[in-house]
Design a protein around this motif. Sequence first.
Motif, short mmCIF file in Angstrom:
data_model
loop_
_atom_site.label_atom_id
_atom_site.label_comp_id
_atom_site.label_asym_id
_atom_site.label_seq_id
_atom_site.Cartn_x
_atom_site.Cartn_y
_atom_site.Cartn_z
N GLU A 1 -31.01 34.14 -30.17
CA GLU A 1 -32.42 34.00 -29.80
C GLU A 1 -32.72 34.70 -28.47
OE1 GLU A 1 -35.18 30.38 -28.20
OE2 GLU A 1 -33.91 29.95 -29.92
N ARG B 1 -32.43 38.58 -28.83
CA ARG B 1 -33.62 39.13 -29.49
C ARG B 1 -34.83 39.09 -28.57
NH1 ARG B 1 -32.67 36.54 -35.48
NH2 ARG B 1 -31.40 38.26 -36.27
N HIS C 1 -37.20 44.96 -27.70
CA HIS C 1 -38.52 45.31 -28.24
C HIS C 1 -38.62 44.60 -29.60
CE1 HIS C 1 -41.53 47.67 -30.37
NE2 HIS C 1 -41.98 48.03 -29.18
N PRO C 2 -39.80 44.05 -29.94
CA PRO C 2 -39.93 43.30 -31.20
C PRO C 2 -39.48 44.07 -32.44
CG PRO C 2 -41.88 42.99 -29.85
CD PRO C 2 -41.03 44.02 -29.15
N ASP C 3 -39.72 45.36 -32.51
CA ASP C 3 -39.30 46.14 -33.67
C ASP C 3 -37.77 46.23 -33.77
OD1 ASP C 3 -41.92 46.62 -34.41
OD2 ASP C 3 -42.02 48.55 -33.39
N ALA D 1 -35.72 43.93 -32.31
CA ALA D 1 -35.25 42.55 -32.47
C ALA D 1 -35.21 42.13 -33.94
CB ALA D 1 -36.13 41.60 -31.67
N VAL D 2 -36.19 42.55 -34.71
CA VAL D 2 -36.26 42.20 -36.13
C VAL D 2 -35.04 42.71 -36.88
CG1 VAL D 2 -37.52 42.66 -38.28
CG2 VAL D 2 -38.76 42.03 -36.22
N GLY D 3 -34.55 43.87 -36.51
CA GLY D 3 -33.41 44.47 -37.19
C GLY D 3 -32.07 44.15 -36.56
N HIS E 1 -29.02 42.15 -36.22
CA HIS E 1 -28.24 41.17 -36.95
C HIS E 1 -26.76 41.35 -36.61
CE1 HIS E 1 -31.78 40.21 -39.29
NE2 HIS E 1 -31.94 41.50 -39.51
#
Length: 90
Positions: A57, A60, A64-66, A68-70, A72
Amino acid sequence: MAEPHITLDPRTLTPVEQKLRGPLEDQLSSALQAATVKVEQHYAGESVEQVTAMLLEQARAGLHPDIAVGFHPDHEQLRHVAEVIVNRAH
């Protein structure tokens, strides 16, 4: 503990990601290292699984949000970092 470092598997990257691999690895590693410091400083007896989730958490949150989404990371490697944090506190 050595600072955690993210290494991307080149076989799973798109051509654009391949070109950005070095800077992307640096950014991901930096976010994970900052998360490790923050989680370790605020550790208050949470379980290894809770610390693992906190690390993800926080890492992430530092991206940057873009990106962070990827993001893993390998769960077992992240869990290892969490184990070190928990064991240091005991």
